[in-house]
Design a protein around this motif. Structure first.
Motif, short mmCIF file in Angstrom:
data_model
loop_
_atom_site.label_atom_id
_atom_site.label_comp_id
_atom_site.label_asym_id
_atom_site.label_seq_id
_atom_site.Cartn_x
_atom_site.Cartn_y
_atom_site.Cartn_z
N ALA A 36 0.86 -1.19 0.00
CA ALA A 36 0.00 0.00 0.00
C ALA A 36 0.89 1.23 0.00
O ALA A 36 1.92 1.28 0.67
N LEU A 41 -3.90 -0.97 -1.05
CA LEU A 41 -3.30 -2.22 -1.51
C LEU A 41 -4.09 -2.89 -2.63
O LEU A 41 -3.51 -3.28 -3.65
N GLU A 42 -5.38 -3.03 -2.45
CA GLU A 42 -6.19 -3.75 -3.46
C GLU A 42 -6.05 -3.10 -4.83
O GLU A 42 -5.90 -3.78 -5.85
N GLN A 43 -6.08 -1.79 -4.86
CA GLN A 43 -5.94 -1.09 -6.14
C GLN A 43 -4.54 -1.29 -6.72
O GLN A 43 -4.38 -1.53 -7.92
N VAL A 45 -2.62 -3.82 -6.28
CA VAL A 45 -2.55 -5.19 -6.80
C VAL A 45 -3.21 -5.27 -8.17
O VAL A 45 -2.64 -5.83 -9.13
N GLN A 46 -4.38 -4.69 -8.32
CA GLN A 46 -5.07 -4.72 -9.62
C GLN A 46 -4.25 -3.97 -10.68
O GLN A 46 -4.15 -4.44 -11.83
N ALA A 63 0.16 -9.98 -3.06
CA ALA A 63 -0.26 -8.89 -2.18
C ALA A 63 0.59 -8.87 -0.92
O ALA A 63 1.04 -9.93 -0.44
N HIS A 66 -1.06 -3.90 3.95
CA HIS A 66 -2.18 -2.96 3.70
C HIS A 66 -1.86 -1.56 4.21
O HIS A 66 -2.51 -0.59 3.81
N ASP A 83 -7.45 6.03 -9.01
CA ASP A 83 -7.08 4.63 -9.34
C ASP A 83 -5.57 4.47 -9.52
O ASP A 83 -5.07 3.38 -9.78
N ARG A 93 -9.99 -3.99 -12.62
CA ARG A 93 -10.67 -4.81 -11.61
C ARG A 93 -10.68 -6.27 -12.02
O ARG A 93 -10.50 -6.59 -13.20
N GLU A 96 -6.80 -11.78 -10.61
CA GLU A 96 -6.47 -12.54 -9.41
C GLU A 96 -4.96 -12.55 -9.12
O GLU A 96 -4.17 -12.96 -9.99
#
Ligand code: RIB
Ligand code: CA
Length: 309
Positions: A36, A41-43, A45-46, A63, A66, A83, A93, A96
């Motif tokens: 992060a 973090l999620e963004q 990773v994508q 990943a 966070h 983004d 989005r 995986e």
């Protein structure tokens, strides 16, 4: 083939650096570990998964942390877009990541390839600090550690008057890394603003390469470009992670100095400020190779070569 393991908080400049490594014929990118930073973090990773797919690679993306060790996450979405890729409507989005946790992947990769891995850190150092706290032996097993972070010898900050963003986000993690004994090579924001500003002329040269990656590398800088014009008053968006990657790929053009380096932890206004013992007054161990110059023409020559086809 040289093995690169790249830790990233994947936003618009990280992605260009990732493309450089993925497209270099002599480099095997064994994995991307995500932290992060610029974006949550999620963004990140994508964004990393999108970039790997765009480059036609199947490099695993893992990943990681966070948030910083002891602080709330501060992002740079005002600099890179919500983004991280300039908010230009890319579909970032539903991809995986690989199974595995970034700090563990860092430890396992370095232990499995002693003396052969170049670790390139393009974001806050939280993953690297976690790996070191769990397995300090990796400090002597890694071949090189190239870090985009800090302000070099005399550079200005870009998140506060004296702090560079990656070091500011998680200063405690930086101190763990600085004290680890790893072979550290620091490429600060001073190097980026001196030698990696994408002026109108450079932008036209990149556009003229006319590859999908070249267009992507420019298009996702939409927010960074406005930030440059309005805030840092540079002659265009600068590329800190790509020039750090250039140094990782080819350190020969660089000028550097072995110096004692520490970091200010604590509250503002000094949070994350890089402390350099230039004259040895504090008898600090000379724990880092600080890059003091990287020629602009050599950087862009390598960048164009890797974005061309
Ligand atoms: O200060 C610049 C650094 O912070 C770059 O790595 C950029 O991507 C952000 O992470
Ligand atoms: Ca980054």
């Amino acid at each position: 083939m040289r093995k690169f393991l790249i830790d990233t908080d994947t936003a618009s400049d990280d992605a260009v650096a990732m493309c450089m490594a993925l497209r270099h014929p002599d480099i095997e990118v064994v994995g991307f570990t995500v932290v992060a930073g610029n974006v949550p973090l999620e963004q990140a990773v994508q964004n990393a998964l999108y970039t790997v797919e765009l480059c036609g690679a199947d490099t695993p993306v893992y990943a990681g942390a966070h948030a910083p060790i002891l602080r709330d996450l501060g992002t740079a979405q005002d600099v890179h877009g919500e983004d991280g890729f300039g908010d230009i409507g890319l579909d970032l989005r539903g991809r995986e990541p690989a199974n595995g946790w970034a700090p563990e992947v860092i430890v396992d990769t370095i232990r499995a390839n002693p003396g052969q891995v170049t670790l390139v850190a393009l974001g806050p150092l939280t993953n690297l600090a976690a790996a070191l706290l769990w397995a300090p032996d990796i400090a002597t097993l890694v071949e090189r550690v190239v870090i985009m972070g800090g302000t070099g010898e005399h550079g200005p900050g870009n998140i506060s008057p004296t702090a560079e963003f990656n070091f500011w986000v998680d200063p405690e993690a930086v101190r763990v890394v600085l004290r680890s004994g790893m072979p550290l090579e620091l490429v600060g924001w001073d190097i980026s603003i001196a030698s990696a500003v994408v002026t109108e002329e450079r932008r036209s040269q990149i556009r003229a390469l006319d590859s999908a990656i070249a267009h992507f590398s420019l298009d996702i800088q939409a927010t960074l470009a406005s930030y440059a014009w309005e805030e840092t008053r540079l002659a265009g968006p600068d590329f800190p992670d790509p020039i750090a990657m250039a140094h990782a790929i080819d350190p020969s053009p660089a000028t550097s100095e072995q110096l004692g380096v520490d970091i200010a932890i604590g509250p503002e206004p000094m949070r994350g400020t890089m402390i350099v013992d230039h004259y040895g007054f504090a008898q600090m161990p000379k724990n880092a190779t600080v890059v003091t110059h990287y020629p602009e023409d050599r950087f862009f020559e390598l960048l164009f070569q890797l974005l061309a086809s």
